[in-house]
Design a protein around this motif. Structure first.
Motif, PDB file in Angstrom:
ATOM      1  N   SER A  42       0.659  -1.218   0.011  1.00  0.00           N
ATOM      2  CA  SER A  42       0.114  -0.049  -0.055  1.00  0.00           C
ATOM      3  C   SER A  42       0.851   1.077   0.129  1.00  0.00           C
ATOM      4  O   SER A  42       1.943   1.253   0.497  1.00  0.00           O
ATOM      5  CB  SER A  42      -1.072  -0.032   1.018  1.00  0.00           C
ATOM      6  N   TYR A  43       0.222   2.390  -0.471  1.00  0.00           N
ATOM      7  CA  TYR A  43       1.249   3.554  -0.844  1.00  0.00           C
ATOM      8  C   TYR A  43       0.415   4.655  -0.654  1.00  0.00           C
ATOM      9  O   TYR A  43      -0.998   4.831  -0.962  1.00  0.00           O
ATOM     10  CB  TYR A  43       1.856   3.711  -1.966  1.00  0.00           C
ATOM     11  N   ALA A  44       0.956   5.799  -0.156  1.00  0.00           N
ATOM     12  CA  ALA A  44       0.408   7.154   0.054  1.00  0.00           C
ATOM     13  C   ALA A  44       0.262   7.782  -1.449  1.00  0.00           C
ATOM     14  O   ALA A  44       1.255   7.514  -2.156  1.00  0.00           O
ATOM     15  CB  ALA A  44       1.109   7.882   1.002  1.00  0.00           C
ATOM     16  N   ASP A  45      -0.960   8.676  -1.509  1.00  0.00           N
ATOM     17  CA  ASP A  45      -0.983   8.972  -2.721  1.00  0.00           C
ATOM     18  C   ASP A  45       0.079   9.922  -3.307  1.00  0.00           C
ATOM     19  O   ASP A  45       0.378   9.968  -4.406  1.00  0.00           O
ATOM     20  CB  ASP A  45      -2.373   9.839  -2.838  1.00  0.00           C
ATOM     21  N   SER A  46       0.853  10.551  -2.253  1.00  0.00           N
ATOM     22  CA  SER A  46       2.000  11.381  -2.773  1.00  0.00           C
ATOM     23  C   SER A  46       3.039  10.640  -3.189  1.00  0.00           C
ATOM     24  O   SER A  46       4.250  11.427  -3.819  1.00  0.00           O
ATOM     25  CB  SER A  46       2.227  12.131  -1.371  1.00  0.00           C
ATOM     26  N   LYS A  66       2.873   7.358  -4.719  1.00  0.00           N
ATOM     27  CA  LYS A  66       2.456   6.159  -5.568  1.00  0.00           C
ATOM     28  C   LYS A  66       2.826   6.545  -6.970  1.00  0.00           C
ATOM     29  O   LYS A  66       2.681   7.591  -7.516  1.00  0.00           O
ATOM     30  CB  LYS A  66       0.898   6.181  -5.468  1.00  0.00           C
TER      31      LYS A  66
END
Length: 127
Positions: free
Chosen positions: A59-63, A65
């Motif tokens: 999983s990744y933060a949108d900032s 990705k």
């Protein structure tokens, strides 16, 4: 629970790449979900990425990705954060975190949901 030591942080120019490593002590590294957070001066500690104990789920933060990749090598007790296309907004102290269990914590973005933390490594991106 487990001791974590980050390394790889350094000064890099905007647009460059950097690879962070987090080495865990202990004999049960493969039983821990792992994560990366970062904190800049005057800001709260923000979630960056997480990976399940087997490495099957990430999983990744949108900032970050599309730019950052989290991976792990359980045989080496190590989790990595490959950072590409870095910009000055990525400047922060990066922390490695661990949580016992095969799944990423449901509230992965909340620092208190993670059980163990490293001391952090400084990443500075110059413009």
């Amino acid at each position: 629970q487990v001791q974590l030591v980050e390394s790889g942080g350094e000064l890099v120019q905007a647009g460059g790449s950097l690879r962070l490593s987090c080495v865990a002590s202990g004999r049960t590294f493969s039983n821990y979900a792992m994560g990366w957070f970062r904190q800049a001066p005057g800001r709260e500690r923000d979630f960056v990425a997480a990976i399940s104990s087997s490495g099957a789920t990430t999983s990744y933060a949108d900032s970050v990705k599309g730019r950052f990749t989290i991976s792990r090598d359980n045989a080496k007790n190590t989790v990595y954060l490959q950072m590409n296309s870095l910009n000055p907004e990525d400047t922060a102290v990066y922390y490695c975190a661990a949580d016992f269990g095969w799944r990423i914590p449901a509230k992965m973005e909340v620092p208190t949901e993670w059980g163990s933390w490293g001391q952090g490594t400084q990443v500075t991106v110059s413009s």
